[in-house]
Design a protein around this motif. Structure first.
Motif, PDB file in Angstrom:
ATOM      1  N   GLY A  85       0.818  -1.217   0.000  1.00 14.60           N
ATOM      2  CA  GLY A  85       0.000   0.000   0.000  1.00 14.60           C
ATOM      3  C   GLY A  85       0.843   1.254   0.000  1.00 14.60           C
ATOM      4  O   GLY A  85       0.513   2.247  -0.666  1.00 14.60           O
ATOM      5  N   PHE A  86       1.944   1.188   0.747  1.00 16.22           N
ATOM      6  CA  PHE A  86       2.863   2.337   0.774  1.00 16.22           C
ATOM      7  C   PHE A  86       3.428   2.612  -0.614  1.00 16.22           C
ATOM      8  O   PHE A  86       3.458   3.755  -1.086  1.00 16.22           O
ATOM      9  CB  PHE A  86       3.989   2.065   1.770  1.00 16.22           C
ATOM     10  CG  PHE A  86       5.149   3.008   1.642  1.00 16.22           C
ATOM     11  CD1 PHE A  86       5.098   4.284   2.192  1.00 16.22           C
ATOM     12  CD2 PHE A  86       6.298   2.639   0.952  1.00 16.22           C
ATOM     13  CE1 PHE A  86       6.166   5.164   2.063  1.00 16.22           C
ATOM     14  CE2 PHE A  86       7.369   3.504   0.822  1.00 16.22           C
ATOM     15  CZ  PHE A  86       7.297   4.774   1.368  1.00 16.22           C
ATOM     16  N   LEU A  87       3.890   1.565  -1.287  1.00 16.76           N
ATOM     17  CA  LEU A  87       4.479   1.742  -2.616  1.00 16.76           C
ATOM     18  C   LEU A  87       3.439   2.231  -3.614  1.00 16.76           C
ATOM     19  O   LEU A  87       3.716   3.084  -4.458  1.00 16.76           O
ATOM     20  CB  LEU A  87       5.102   0.434  -3.094  1.00 16.76           C
ATOM     21  CG  LEU A  87       6.332  -0.059  -2.312  1.00 16.76           C
ATOM     22  CD1 LEU A  87       6.747  -1.443  -2.774  1.00 16.76           C
ATOM     23  CD2 LEU A  87       7.494   0.925  -2.458  1.00 16.76           C
ATOM     24  N   GLU A  88       2.249   1.703  -3.527  1.00 17.74           N
ATOM     25  CA  GLU A  88       1.195   2.120  -4.447  1.00 17.74           C
ATOM     26  C   GLU A  88       0.877   3.601  -4.287  1.00 17.74           C
ATOM     27  O   GLU A  88       0.630   4.315  -5.260  1.00 17.74           O
ATOM     28  CB  GLU A  88      -0.067   1.281  -4.199  1.00 17.74           C
ATOM     29  CG  GLU A  88      -1.119   1.405  -5.282  1.00 17.74           C
ATOM     30  CD  GLU A  88      -0.662   0.803  -6.605  1.00 17.74           C
ATOM     31  OE1 GLU A  88      -0.920   1.431  -7.651  1.00 17.74           O
ATOM     32  OE2 GLU A  88      -0.027  -0.274  -6.596  1.00 17.74           O
ATOM     33  N   GLU A  89       0.914   4.086  -3.032  1.00 13.56           N
ATOM     34  CA  GLU A  89       0.579   5.477  -2.750  1.00 13.56           C
ATOM     35  C   GLU A  89       1.731   6.428  -3.048  1.00 13.56           C
ATOM     36  O   GLU A  89       1.543   7.480  -3.657  1.00 13.56           O
ATOM     37  CB  GLU A  89       0.190   5.609  -1.274  1.00 13.56           C
ATOM     38  CG  GLU A  89      -0.048   7.043  -0.798  1.00 13.56           C
ATOM     39  CD  GLU A  89      -1.320   7.644  -1.345  1.00 13.56           C
ATOM     40  OE1 GLU A  89      -1.448   8.876  -1.319  1.00 13.56           O
ATOM     41  OE2 GLU A  89      -2.202   6.878  -1.804  1.00 13.56           O
ATOM     42  N   HIS A  90       2.930   6.062  -2.630  1.00 15.52           N
ATOM     43  CA  HIS A  90       4.049   6.999  -2.690  1.00 15.52           C
ATOM     44  C   HIS A  90       5.070   6.687  -3.777  1.00 15.52           C
ATOM     45  O   HIS A  90       5.853   7.574  -4.139  1.00 15.52           O
ATOM     46  CB  HIS A  90       4.763   7.044  -1.328  1.00 15.52           C
ATOM     47  CG  HIS A  90       3.940   7.615  -0.231  1.00 15.52           C
ATOM     48  ND1 HIS A  90       3.659   8.967  -0.140  1.00 15.52           N
ATOM     49  CD2 HIS A  90       3.315   7.024   0.816  1.00 15.52           C
ATOM     50  CE1 HIS A  90       2.906   9.186   0.917  1.00 15.52           C
ATOM     51  NE2 HIS A  90       2.682   8.031   1.518  1.00 15.52           N
ATOM     52  N   ALA A  91       5.114   5.471  -4.267  1.00 18.21           N
ATOM     53  CA  ALA A  91       6.111   5.104  -5.278  1.00 18.21           C
ATOM     54  C   ALA A  91       5.503   4.134  -6.271  1.00 18.21           C
ATOM     55  O   ALA A  91       5.889   2.963  -6.341  1.00 18.21           O
ATOM     56  CB  ALA A  91       7.338   4.501  -4.603  1.00 18.21           C
ATOM     57  N   PRO A  92       4.529   4.606  -7.042  1.00 14.83           N
ATOM     58  CA  PRO A  92       3.800   3.685  -7.939  1.00 14.83           C
ATOM     59  C   PRO A  92       4.696   2.956  -8.932  1.00 14.83           C
ATOM     60  O   PRO A  92       4.392   1.838  -9.320  1.00 14.83           O
ATOM     61  CB  PRO A  92       2.802   4.605  -8.644  1.00 14.83           C
ATOM     62  CG  PRO A  92       3.294   6.007  -8.418  1.00 14.83           C
ATOM     63  CD  PRO A  92       4.014   5.978  -7.118  1.00 14.83           C
TER      64      PRO A  92
END
Length: 884
Positions: A134-141
């Motif tokens: 979820g973090f990557l999807e939000e901040h580092a797609p």
């Protein structure tokens, strides 16, 4: 601040990454937090100034962090932890950092702290967003699809024809021991068989397909199906695979390699050892010897072994019981290049230092620079290594006997360094932070020259006109035996200034003149000086100006530059300065521009060669250095002498004439009121003529104080530091803020008696934030009490209250509990006016009894008779003039 020169991103003195252009969309993200800005920068790869080297630098660090996050094993969602890079990687980052505001604060500890803050922020966001995915999807797609596939290469020692083994594996979960379970990638086809698992399988294989899009060799492995099972390889196949490791990692693959490849030391390298034997005389024109060797892992190869490598195969070769990488063409090119240099009979000192720094010998051969990095290496020989060691750590000999000061350890080292550079003919730039005592270090070196070389020619010191008084007073205080000749009309008659008698120069140890006078006098260029010293050397940053050209015409045995501005953070300024202190080291202006372009190639920036090249000739210590600040007083007070512009001087004389006439017809209380009123007018004139006349727009050019303040704050701004500026006049706060906004490139804050109480607390909170406004202008009465402004490391008294107690109270807004910085207090004084005389009176009275000045110096002046008073306010035009 000019972000086109320093880059979009920079560091604060506290070591935080900040954005320097409020108009950039990226700055809005950095305003949220430093970590959010870095994650945004690396996670989206948006075009925030694609050509900006500072963005490339900080993006590469943030990408390293995101890559590590992506490669964490399953089960790390609770608190993903990534240890900071090792010391070698941190050192490499620092060395290759591009010019940027605050680069002087960059250190391993700062990078570790940035990494730690990025990790803490990431952990919080992972919890909020339900896991790493979820973090990557939000901040580092762009990173969110990175899988957990690993490609392995190992030695296959049982097979001479196929001595390497390859396998791709995937993380299938955790074993009972808690360790990650790796299975051959082919097993994934079985584990995720069926339509229900198709999405999982596709996600797992995506990094492989991305790698195949850029690497033909990987595409072949996928097409043939070899990627799904272990396979034995020839050395040529293994070498082809190894060439694309960076692309595999960028695609999101984990890579496991033999240790010998990771070290990248297993290749034959042409090594040139420069300066084994002592040169006849060190200096820019010295000729250095050198010898050639080919080495592997530090061991020298014989001529027969080198010939064997050159006649053998390229790629991976088994040699001396180990695998090495061989590129015969590049190895031969490196040998041919150095043999051509050998045939020329040696290297100049300049060429040798360039090559030792990892730069091309001619600063323009791009192929040579690449060759120098990968297949050739220059190292100092025994004699040159010892000389460079002395340059970095000169032998201590103790202070000269005539010095009336106790040098702090870093100041003693500075004196020794200046002396060593001068004796060897190498240019030196003393770039200590403001307040660390550059002046006393130079005076100590001059005293040593006076004692050890009494027959040497005089030294020439070139300063801004406003600093003549400072140098004269400091010399009288710390080095009274130095014989001075001041080549300026404030001190010397026109006839002697135009053509000083020979005995005047021969009888001087130090000649002081200004940049302006140097453009009008012709005799300094005809004298052979021992040393030429430039104070505030940023005055020659524009190479084409008259004063820069005049300085370069000077003939000297040694050249020195003093500056508090971080010169290596501005490439154009850096070249101009080095063209004075060490002409030719950085080549011509066009050569240097081309060289700078080679340091920033493709999507990377490698400024290491430039930093290594200039480092020996710049000595810079910072107040933020713990080894320095422990040796400093908590508060350092400095007097800043200013002159008067022609407009100010004319108005001052006219006002003094009117006062003299009005005194003839006043007495008693009327006289006291008259005196106080005129004292206020003189203060206003010294500040800015528009303050008295109530006209105009407060142009900097009309006030010497405004000009001096701008110069001082340029240096403060270049350091990323903050300042408090005090004035006793409410009407001066807005003009000062407008002027300083142009210097800092940002608006500051203004507080005076009319500022609402609630607004004051909000302003203090804004100023105290590290990314908050860089300066705060305060009226002395309104800002003298009740404020805690410890974010400032500079306190500037623009005009004096003439009451030490009130001034000290204002200073304590910054110097108080909670302050972790050394605070510099700058007290502005207008030379040749009543301000200078009142300052002397304050010093005298404060040394006897503070109580005498309890009501301020104004009261003392009202008690003088007319003759004393008129003498006191009389303008000494020679001392006050600042036109040159």
């Amino acid at each position: 601040m000019d972000v086109t020169e320093t880059g979009l991103l920079g560091l604060t003195p506290g070591g935080r990454v900040v954005c320097g252009d409020p108009e950039s969309p990226l700055c809005a993200v950095f305003a949220e937090s430093e970590a959010a800005g870095l994650a945004h920068l690396a996670g989206r790869k948006a075009a925030h100034g694609a050509a900006d080297a500072t963005l490339l630098f900080w993006r590469s660090i943030a990408e390293e962090f995101l890559r590590a996050i992506c490669h964490l094993p399953e089960g790390s969602d609770d608190a993903p932890s990534v240890p900071p890079p090792g010391a070698t990687q941190l050192t490499e980052w620092i060395l290759n950092a591009p010019p940027m505001r605050g680069a002087e604060y960059l250190s391993a500890a700062v990078l570790e702290a940035v990494w730690s803050r990025l990790q803490a922020w990431t952990q919080d966001r992972v919890v909020e967003l339900g896991g790493v995915a979820g973090f990557l999807e939000e901040h580092a797609p762009l990173w969110s699809r990175v899988g957990k596939v690993t490609v392995h290469l190992a030695e296959n020692k049982g097979d001479d024809t196929r001595p390497f083994a390859f396998m791709a594996s995937y993380a299938s979960g955790l074993a009972a021991s808690g360790r990650l379970r790796q299975l051959p990638l082919g097993k994934a086809l079985q584990e995720y068989a069926g339509a229900g698992n198709k999405a999982v399988l596709l996600k797992l294989l995506q990094p492989l397909h991305r790698a195949g899009q850029t690497c033909p060799f990987m595409a072949e492995l996928i097409e043939s199906g070899d990627i799904y099972h272990p396979i034995a390889w020839t050395p040529q196949e293994a070498h082809t695979f190894l060439q694309s490791i960076p692309a595999y990692e960028d695609a999101g693959l984990l890579v496991r390699l033999p240790n010998w490849w990771q070290k990248r030391g297993r290749r034959p390298t042409v090594t040139a050892t420069i300066g084994d034997a002592k040169a006849g005389a060190l200096g820019l024109d010295a000729l250095l010897d050198f010898r050639l060797d080919v080495v592997i892992d530090g061991e020298t190869l014989s001529a027969q072994e080198v010939q064997t490598l050159l006649q053998g195969d390229d790629g991976l070769v088994f040699f001396r019981g180990q695998w090495i990488e061989v590129d015969r063409e590049r190895l031969q090119q490196a040998l041919d290049h150095w043999k051509a240099v050998e045939a020329e009979g040696g290297l100049s000192f300049i060429e040798g230092m360039r090559l030792l720094a990892g730069a091309p010998g001619d600063l323009k051969d791009k192929e040579e620079l690449e060759e120098q990095r990968e297949w050739a290496f220059a190292q100092p020989g025994a004699w040159l290594a010892d000389t460079l060691r002395q340059l970095s750590d000169p032998t201590a000999s103790g202070p000269p006997s005539g010095l009336r000061a106790t040098l702090r350890p870093y100041q003693a080292r500075g004196m020794e360094w200046l002396w060593f550079c001068a004796r060897t003919g190498l240019g030196a730039c003393l770039a200590d932070d403001m307040g660390l005592g550059k002046t006393v270090q130079v005076l100590a070196a001059l005293l040593r020259k006076q004692a050890e070389l009494p027959e040497s020619p005089p030294a020439l010191l070139v300063v801004p006109a406003s600093l003549i008084g400072n140098w004269k007073q400091e010399a009288a205080r710390f080095a009274p035996t130095l014989r001075l000749f001041i080549a300026h009309r404030s001190e010397t008659a026109e006839a002697d200034l135009a053509a000083p008698p020979p005995e005047t120069l021969s009888g001087a140890d130090l000649v002081i003149t200004t940049y302006g006078m140097l453009t009008r006098l012709d005799w300094p260029a005809r004298v052979r000086w021992s040393w030429v010293i430039l104070d505030e050397a940023q005055a020659i940053k524009n190479h084409g100006t008259r004063q820069s050209r005049a300085v370069r015409k000077l003939d000297a045995e040694a050249r020195m530059a003093l500056t508090g501005t971080p010169v290596e953070n501005h490439l154009g300024d850096l070249w101009s300065l080095f063209d004075f202190i060490n002409p030719g080291l950085l080549g011509t202006a066009s050569q240097f521009r081309e060289f700078a372009k080679t340091l920033r190639k493709d999507h990377n920036a490698h400024f290491g060669p430039l930093r290594r090249l200039i480092a020996p000739y710049i000595l810079r210590r910072l107040k933020t250095d713990r080894s320095i600040i422990a040796d400093l007083p908590d508060k350092t007070e400095m007097k800043v002498y200013c002159g008067l512009t022609a407009v100010q001087a004319r108005l001052y004389r006219q006002t003094a004439g009117r006062m003299e006439k009005e005194l003839e017809h006043s007495d008693g209380m009327q006289r006291r009121g008259l005196v106080l009123a005129y004292l206020m007018r003189f203060k206003q004139i010294c500040n800015h003529p528009d303050q008295l006349t109530r006209s105009g727009d407060y142009a900097n050019s009309d006030s010497a104080k405004f000009q001096r303040l701008a110069g001082l704050c340029e240096e403060i701004a270049s350091r990323g530091e903050k300042a408090l500026v005090f004035t006793q006049f409410r009407e001066m706060t807005e003009p000062l803020e407008r002027s300083l906004a142009g210097v800092f490139g940002r608006n500051g804050l203004v507080l005076h008696g009319g500022t609402p109480v609630k607004e004051r607390s909000r302003m203090v909170e804004r100023f105290q934030r590290e990314e908050g406004p860089p300066f705060f202008v305060l009226s002395l009465k309104a800002g003298g009490t009740g404020l805690n402004l410890t974010a400032a490391s500079h306190v500037i008294h623009f005009d004096r209250w003439w009451n030490p107690a009130i001034e000290n109270q204002a200073t304590d807004r910054a110097f108080r509990i909670g302050q972790r910085r050394n605070v510099l207090v700058h007290k502005f004084i207008t030379s040749g006016t009543l301000e200078e005389k009142i300052d002397a009176l304050m010093d005298e009275k404060q040394n006897t009894a503070d109580a005498i000045l309890a009501d301020g110096a104004e009261k003392a002046l009202t008690e003088m008779d007319d003759r004393e008073l008129l003498e006191f306010i009389r303008l000494d035009l020679n001392q006050a003039e600042t036109s040159l």
